[in-house]
Each structure stands twice: as structure tokens, then as C-alpha cells.
Design a protein around this motif. Structure first.
Motif, PDB file in Angstrom:
ATOM      1  N   ASP A  35       0.836  -1.210   0.000  1.00  0.00           N
ATOM      2  CA  ASP A  35       0.000   0.000   0.000  1.00  0.00           C
ATOM      3  C   ASP A  35       0.868   1.256   0.000  1.00  0.00           C
ATOM      4  O   ASP A  35       0.584   2.225  -0.713  1.00  0.00           O
ATOM      5  N   GLU A  37       3.967   1.595  -1.067  1.00  0.00           N
ATOM      6  CA  GLU A  37       4.652   1.726  -2.365  1.00  0.00           C
ATOM      7  C   GLU A  37       3.716   2.290  -3.430  1.00  0.00           C
ATOM      8  O   GLU A  37       4.113   3.133  -4.240  1.00  0.00           O
ATOM      9  N   GLU A  38       2.463   1.818  -3.437  1.00  0.00           N
ATOM     10  CA  GLU A  38       1.499   2.318  -4.419  1.00  0.00           C
ATOM     11  C   GLU A  38       1.225   3.805  -4.205  1.00  0.00           C
ATOM     12  O   GLU A  38       1.153   4.577  -5.166  1.00  0.00           O
ATOM     13  N   LYS A  39       1.077   4.225  -2.939  1.00  0.00           N
ATOM     14  CA  LYS A  39       0.818   5.637  -2.655  1.00  0.00           C
ATOM     15  C   LYS A  39       2.022   6.499  -3.030  1.00  0.00           C
ATOM     16  O   LYS A  39       1.867   7.586  -3.605  1.00  0.00           O
ATOM     17  N   CYS A  40       3.229   6.020  -2.721  1.00  0.00           N
ATOM     18  CA  CYS A  40       4.428   6.793  -3.060  1.00  0.00           C
ATOM     19  C   CYS A  40       4.604   6.900  -4.575  1.00  0.00           C
ATOM     20  O   CYS A  40       5.024   7.943  -5.084  1.00  0.00           O
ATOM     21  N   LEU A  41       4.267   5.852  -5.293  1.00  0.00           N
ATOM     22  CA  LEU A  41       4.326   5.897  -6.750  1.00  0.00           C
ATOM     23  C   LEU A  41       3.340   6.934  -7.283  1.00  0.00           C
ATOM     24  O   LEU A  41       3.664   7.711  -8.195  1.00  0.00           O
ATOM     25  N   GLU A  42       2.149   6.979  -6.696  1.00  0.00           N
ATOM     26  CA  GLU A  42       1.127   7.951  -7.098  1.00  0.00           C
ATOM     27  C   GLU A  42       1.611   9.376  -6.863  1.00  0.00           C
ATOM     28  O   GLU A  42       1.315  10.286  -7.648  1.00  0.00           O
ATOM     29  N   LEU A  43       2.378   9.596  -5.775  1.00  0.00           N
ATOM     30  CA  LEU A  43       2.834  10.938  -5.405  1.00  0.00           C
ATOM     31  C   LEU A  43       4.216  11.258  -5.964  1.00  0.00           C
ATOM     32  O   LEU A  43       4.756  12.336  -5.685  1.00  0.00           O
ATOM     33  N   SER A  44       4.809  10.340  -6.724  1.00  0.00           N
ATOM     34  CA  SER A  44       6.171  10.514  -7.254  1.00  0.00           C
ATOM     35  C   SER A  44       7.171  10.723  -6.124  1.00  0.00           C
ATOM     36  O   SER A  44       8.058  11.579  -6.193  1.00  0.00           O
ATOM     37  N   ARG A 125      -9.434   9.489  -2.214  1.00  0.00           N
ATOM     38  CA  ARG A 125      -8.710   9.790  -3.458  1.00  0.00           C
ATOM     39  C   ARG A 125      -8.404  11.287  -3.584  1.00  0.00           C
ATOM     40  O   ARG A 125      -7.612  11.689  -4.439  1.00  0.00           O
ATOM     41  N   SER A 128      -4.512  14.162  -1.278  1.00  0.00           N
ATOM     42  CA  SER A 128      -3.266  14.875  -1.569  1.00  0.00           C
ATOM     43  C   SER A 128      -3.538  16.351  -1.852  1.00  0.00           C
ATOM     44  O   SER A 128      -4.434  16.696  -2.623  1.00  0.00           O
TER      45      SER A 128
END
Length: 237
Positions: A35, A37-44, A125, A128
Motif C-alpha cells: 500500500d 509503495e502504491e501511494k508513493c508511486l502515485e505521489l512521485s 482519493r 493529496s
């Protein structure tokens, strides 16, 4: 990430320290990190490191996250000052609405259409504030504050207290989604005390200009009041 963005910076990396109870399973750890990793990928944002400890001192997982960001050179000195407009992005109570809807799905479904309940539970969603913070920095924002803990009223108080100024806020202009109103009515919650992550409080000399810049980026925003030169924090209803 939101705190870094509200400070005028661009989040780039985090470290995650986990303290877990002895009852934890390896699958739980893997799921939690997936979870993250997915959030960090979404936020770059990169996960730069961290550690995991098992301790009988905790009965539920505890995560401590440290973040780093890059700040523009002209970031210093941005403060709320008397005469500035107070602008809010998106809507208040988003984070709290999502949590209450997820925990009380069956109760809500007995009263409301499934679409309303699922929409409310999906408000995470919107959490951010990085996009509006970036747009605001380019548009003459004077101060920013992430409205997460304490609800919108607590966040407004923190902004004023930190800058040593007063506020006059029009209660009826605080932006609320109808889903939040319905969830709060059903579950006996106060929308003004809900966790409001996803809503960024900003002050600016040119509030209408800031609102226009945010709406150009398809980010809803509204002027809700003024910064004043007293120590009074006034709600007009």
C-alpha cells in the motif's frame, strides 16, 4: 507529503519505521508496504529506507514516517498577515467522511443509495494537497496550512495562532460535499470536527486571483474569510 507541500516544498522521499505487535503476520507487513509503495508511486515520492521492529509494547501497528522535500528559494517569509483573504481548496471533512463511510457501510446502505455511500467511502482519493500547493506557490500564496488533524476549525485556529493574527470566517462558505452532510447526519458526527485532510488552507493578498489560478488547474477553491489584525477568531453564521 501534504505537510511538506503546505510548507511550499516538493516531496521527494520518505523513510518508514514500523513498530508491530507480536501477533502480526508476515503477509500483513507485505500488504502494508505494498500500500505504501502504491501511494508513493502515485505521489512521485521514493521510499528511501526504514526499519521494522516487533514489540510487545504495542497492541496495534504504529508507523512513523519522515519525509524530505525540496523548497523553492523564495519559500521563506510566507506568512498570514492582516488584510489577506482566506482561501480553501476542495472540501472540508473529506478524510473523516471516507473513514466513517468505510466503517459504517451497512448502516449507511440501509438509508442511502449505494452510489452515495461508495462515493463517500472513496473520498480518500482527494487527500493529496500537492497539486494545489504547487499551483498556489506560483500564484502569490502567502501562507498554507494542511487541514488534517482537529477538523477545519482546529486547522484555522492553528493557522491564526502560528502567525499571531485573527480571523473572520464565514461559516456558510466553508465548502461541504453533500455526501459528507448525509454521512454526518446518519452517524451523528460534526462535519466541522472531521479530519479534513485533502483541504488546504491558504492566505493571499489577491484571493480571487488565487481561486482563479486553482480553478484553472481544475481544483475547486473558495474565499471563506479574512485575516485580521486582532487576536479574535470569529465565525460568522
Amino acid at each position: 507529503a501534504n505537510n511538506l507541500a503546505a510548507g511550499g516544498g516538493r516531496p521527494v522521499a520518505v523513510e518508514i519505521a514500523l513498530i508491530l505487535p507480536e501477533s502480526v503476520e508476515e503477509a500483513d507487513i507485505r500488504s502494508g508496504m505494498r500500500d505504501a509503495e502504491e501511494k508513493c508511486l502515485e505521489l512521485s515520492v521514493e521510499i528511501a529506507g526504514g526499519q521494522t521492529r516487533i514489540s510487545r509494547a504495542v497492541s496495534a501497528p504504529v508507523a512513523v514516517v519522515s519525509g524530505w522535500g525540496r523548497a523553492p528559494e523564495d519559500c521563506a517569509g510566507r506568512e498570514a498577515r492582516p488584510g489577506q483573504d482566506v482561501v480553501l481548496s476542495k472540501w472540508i471533512g473529506l478524510q473523516g467522511t471516507a473513514q466513517i463511510a468505510a466503517r459504517n457501510r451497512e448502516k449507511l446502505l440501509a438509508r442511502y443509495p449505494a452510489l452515495l455511500v461508495e462515493t463517500a467511502a472513496g473520498f480518500d482519493r482527494f487527500l493529496s494537497v500537492i497539486p494545489e500547493a504547487a499551483a498556489a506557490v506560483k500564484s502569490g500564496v502567502c501562507a498554507m496550512h494542511d487541514a488534517s488533524e482537529g477538523g477545519i476549525l482546529g486547522a484555522l485556529w492553528e493557522l491564526a495562532e502560528g502567525a499571531g493574527v485573527g480571523l473572520t470566517i464565514n461559516m456558510r462558505k466553508l465548502p461541504l460535499r453533500q455526501e459528507t452532510v448525509e454521512v454526518c447526519e446518519c452517524c451523528d458526527a460534526n462535519p466541522y470536527e472531521l479530519l479534513s485532510g485533502g483541504c488546504l488552507i491558504m492566505t493571499a493578498q489577491d484571493g480571487p486571483g488565487l481561486v482563479a489560478a486553482l480553478e484553472k488547474e481544475r481544483i475547486p477553491a473558495v474565499i471563506v474569510g479574512k485575516v485580521t489584525d486582532s487576536n479574535d477568531r470569529i465565525l460568522v453564521n
